[in-house]
Design a protein around this motif. Structure first.
Motif, mmCIF file in Angstrom:
data_model
loop_
_atom_site.group_PDB
_atom_site.id
_atom_site.type_symbol
_atom_site.label_atom_id
_atom_site.label_comp_id
_atom_site.label_asym_id
_atom_site.label_seq_id
_atom_site.Cartn_x
_atom_site.Cartn_y
_atom_site.Cartn_z
ATOM 1 N N GLU A 107 -3.887 14.310 6.694
ATOM 2 C CA GLU A 107 -3.019 14.587 7.331
ATOM 3 C C GLU A 107 -1.530 14.603 6.802
ATOM 4 N N GLY A 108 -0.775 15.651 7.587
ATOM 5 C CA GLY A 108 0.830 15.371 7.595
ATOM 6 C C GLY A 108 1.264 16.703 6.788
ATOM 7 N N ALA A 109 0.506 17.699 6.373
ATOM 8 C CA ALA A 109 1.090 18.949 5.804
ATOM 9 C C ALA A 109 0.268 20.194 6.287
ATOM 10 N N GLU A 110 0.905 21.199 6.153
ATOM 11 C CA GLU A 110 0.345 22.280 6.501
ATOM 12 C C GLU A 110 -0.265 22.956 5.494
ATOM 13 N N LEU A 111 -0.039 22.735 4.061
ATOM 14 C CA LEU A 111 -0.344 23.433 2.950
ATOM 15 C C LEU A 111 -1.011 22.307 2.131
ATOM 16 N N GLY A 112 -1.992 23.041 1.361
ATOM 17 C CA GLY A 112 -2.794 22.134 0.319
ATOM 18 C C GLY A 112 -3.463 20.930 0.588
ATOM 19 N N ASN A 113 -4.079 20.980 1.869
ATOM 20 C CA ASN A 113 -4.508 19.525 2.265
ATOM 21 C C ASN A 113 -5.873 19.257 2.410
ATOM 22 N N HIS A 114 -6.706 20.360 1.843
ATOM 23 C CA HIS A 114 -8.078 20.155 1.987
ATOM 24 C C HIS A 114 -8.628 20.215 0.528
ATOM 25 N N ILE A 115 -9.598 19.130 0.222
ATOM 26 C CA ILE A 115 -10.290 19.064 -1.011
ATOM 27 C C ILE A 115 -11.665 19.390 -0.776
ATOM 28 N N ASP A 116 -12.376 20.186 -1.309
ATOM 29 C CA ASP A 116 -13.736 20.419 -1.188
ATOM 30 C C ASP A 116 -14.472 19.852 -2.607
ATOM 31 N N ILE A 117 -15.524 19.234 -2.535
ATOM 32 C CA ILE A 117 -16.333 18.858 -3.611
ATOM 33 C C ILE A 117 -17.748 19.606 -3.277
ATOM 34 N N VAL A 118 -18.136 20.123 -4.434
ATOM 35 C CA VAL A 118 -19.479 20.959 -4.559
ATOM 36 C C VAL A 118 -20.250 20.422 -5.724
ATOM 37 N N MET B 75 0.764 -1.179 0.009
ATOM 38 C CA MET B 75 0.014 -0.084 0.062
ATOM 39 C C MET B 75 0.811 1.358 -0.004
ATOM 40 N N ALA B 76 0.405 2.237 -1.077
ATOM 41 C CA ALA B 76 1.386 3.455 -1.059
ATOM 42 C C ALA B 76 1.271 4.307 0.077
ATOM 43 N N LYS B 77 1.981 5.140 0.680
ATOM 44 C CA LYS B 77 2.104 6.013 1.584
ATOM 45 C C LYS B 77 0.714 7.155 1.265
ATOM 46 N N PRO B 78 0.153 7.377 2.162
ATOM 47 C CA PRO B 78 -1.070 8.549 1.888
ATOM 48 C C PRO B 78 -0.319 9.692 1.319
ATOM 49 N N ILE B 79 -1.199 10.449 0.531
ATOM 50 C CA ILE B 79 -0.553 11.481 -0.123
ATOM 51 C C ILE B 79 -1.081 12.711 0.914
ATOM 52 N N VAL B 80 -0.172 13.770 1.240
ATOM 53 C CA VAL B 80 -0.253 14.729 2.061
ATOM 54 C C VAL B 80 -1.027 16.139 1.762
ATOM 55 N N GLY B 81 -0.908 16.275 0.423
ATOM 56 C CA GLY B 81 -1.547 17.657 -0.121
ATOM 57 C C GLY B 81 -1.142 17.987 -1.526
ATOM 58 N N LEU B 82 -1.488 19.249 -1.798
ATOM 59 C CA LEU B 82 -1.208 19.523 -2.992
ATOM 60 C C LEU B 82 0.377 19.727 -3.455
ATOM 61 N N MET C 146 -6.548 8.059 -1.673
ATOM 62 C CA MET C 146 -5.103 8.954 -1.788
ATOM 63 C C MET C 146 -5.053 9.386 -0.332
ATOM 64 N N GLY C 147 -5.925 9.086 0.682
ATOM 65 C CA GLY C 147 -5.390 9.722 1.749
ATOM 66 C C GLY C 147 -6.203 10.815 2.395
ATOM 67 N N PHE C 148 -7.312 11.286 1.377
ATOM 68 C CA PHE C 148 -8.066 12.522 2.109
ATOM 69 C C PHE C 148 -9.486 11.751 2.443
ATOM 70 N N HIS C 149 -9.890 12.145 3.577
ATOM 71 C CA HIS C 149 -11.089 11.716 4.302
ATOM 72 C C HIS C 149 -12.066 12.661 4.566
ATOM 73 N N LYS C 150 -13.235 12.385 4.595
ATOM 74 C CA LYS C 150 -14.378 13.402 4.840
ATOM 75 C C LYS C 150 -14.122 13.932 6.077
ATOM 76 N N LEU C 151 -14.075 15.095 6.072
ATOM 77 C CA LEU C 151 -14.051 15.988 7.383
ATOM 78 C C LEU C 151 -15.203 16.668 7.995
ATOM 79 N N ALA C 152 -16.003 17.357 6.903
ATOM 80 C CA ALA C 152 -17.078 18.133 7.416
ATOM 81 C C ALA C 152 -17.904 18.198 6.030
ATOM 82 N N GLU C 153 -19.173 18.954 6.295
ATOM 83 C CA GLU C 153 -20.335 19.021 5.178
ATOM 84 C C GLU C 153 -21.037 20.132 5.648
ATOM 85 N N GLU C 154 -21.181 21.021 4.495
ATOM 86 C CA GLU C 154 -22.125 22.176 4.650
ATOM 87 C C GLU C 154 -22.952 22.535 3.321
#
Length: 319
Positions: free
Chosen positions: A192-203, A1-8, A175-183
């Motif tokens: 997890e694991g990076a300060e930058l580019g670690n949020h992907i929103d889907i609309v 299993m490949a290591k999770p991706i931490v961000g953009l 790829m290591g991105f998991h659902k955090l919230a919904e609005e």
């Protein structure tokens, strides 16, 4: 299993006027002109890279500036917005900076407990500045007029416009991105694991019309991996899920593989090394045209075909 991706790693978009694009991102947003090179698949046109002072992964916004390119139209299967990260205390500064440079800006209020400014670049590309307390340290461009404490840190993340949620969500989970919230119709996935580019929103919009790629459109988004070995693991992992993944492409400053996620957005996985200081010192990055070794023999012809651009390096006081 490949290591999770931490961000953009980077986001690549299309522009219509090279000089206007260069001026906006360096002089208005205060980003560093990290690299001027050419589109490896279209050597008669530029490929610009903007980012923090060191050209760090997670800060890089790149453009194919095609003179006269027609304006794109946004729809599903595309990146709807690219968001930068700044400290919460910097939002008022950026509201003023944009307004006084003639850029209409809207304060959207809170989204998932973060304050958001929304605006567009000169080609209509939707941009956001997200103010939050965990923005991290700044590596501001040495030539920018933006005060260091307000400098853009890098990416907060991107928003994808999709016809359906589930199939894209499944790829992001892998790829290591998991659902955090919904609005409302917006769902946030975070890594997890990076300060930058670690949020992907889907609309998922009510009207699910497909857009047209052009100036102001995001061409693709790239996720980061630490090395070539990890990238090959990801290529095997994604191919096993029936995604059509390209062979590894040498982009000089990183190595890349590409695939379209089920909703239609072009994804890239790029390596952190070799980095943008590979062929020029950090002190002078972006000042000279850099070509990959296999195109150096054609430098004279390529330089004649490219528009003349001027990089303004002198600091100017921020408005």
């Amino acid at each position: 299993m490949a290591k999770p991706i931490v961000g953009l790693h980077h986001v690549t978009a299309i522009a219509s006027n090279p000089q206007r694009n260069l001026d906006f991102y360096t002089e208005v947003l205060g980003l560093r002109f990290v690299k001027r090179t050419i589109n490896f698949d279209d050597p008669g046109s530029y490929h610009f890279y903007f980012g923090d002072d060191a050209g760090s992964p997670g800060t890089i916004l790149t453009f194919f500036p095609w003179p006269g390119a027609s304006r794109g139209s946004l729809g599903v299967g595309e990146t709807a917005a690219t968001a930068f990260s700044v400290p919460l205390t910097s939002l008022a500064f950026w509201e003023k900076q944009l307004s006084e440079n003639g850029i209409p800006v809207e304060r959207l209020g809170k989204r998932f407990n973060e304050e958001v400014l929304s605006f567009a670049d000169p080609d209509g590309m939707r941009l956001e500045i997200v103010g939050h307390p965990d923005a991290g340290p700044a590596k501001p461009s040495r030539f920018a007029s933006i005060p260091a404490e307000h400098a853009i840190r890098g990416f907060f993340g991107v928003t994808l416009s999709e016809k359906r949620l589930e199939s894209t969500a499944q790829v992001l989970n892998t790829m290591g991105f998991h659902k955090l919230a919904e609005e409302g119709n917006r769902v946030r996935f975070s890594a997890e694991g990076a300060e930058l580019g670690n949020h992907i929103d889907i609309v998922v919009p009510e009207t699910a019309a497909y857009g047209r790629m052009g100036a102001g459109s995001v061409h693709h988004i790239a996720f980061r991996v630490p090395d070539d070995a990890s990238q090959l693991e990801w290529r095997e992992e994604l191919s096993a899920q029936s995604l059509q993944v390209t062979p590894v492409q040498d982009r000089t400053y990183f190595h890349s593989i590409y695939f379209r996620e089920p909703g239609g957005v072009l994804f890239e996985i790029a390596t952190d090394p070799p980095g943008f200081a590979l062929d020029e010192p950090v002190e002078s990055m972006g000042e000279a045209l850099k070509l990959p070794p296999w195109l150096e023999k054609s430098r004279g012809v390529i330089e004649q075909r490219l528009p003349v651009i001027t990089l303004h390096k002198e600091k100017v006081e921020a408005l």
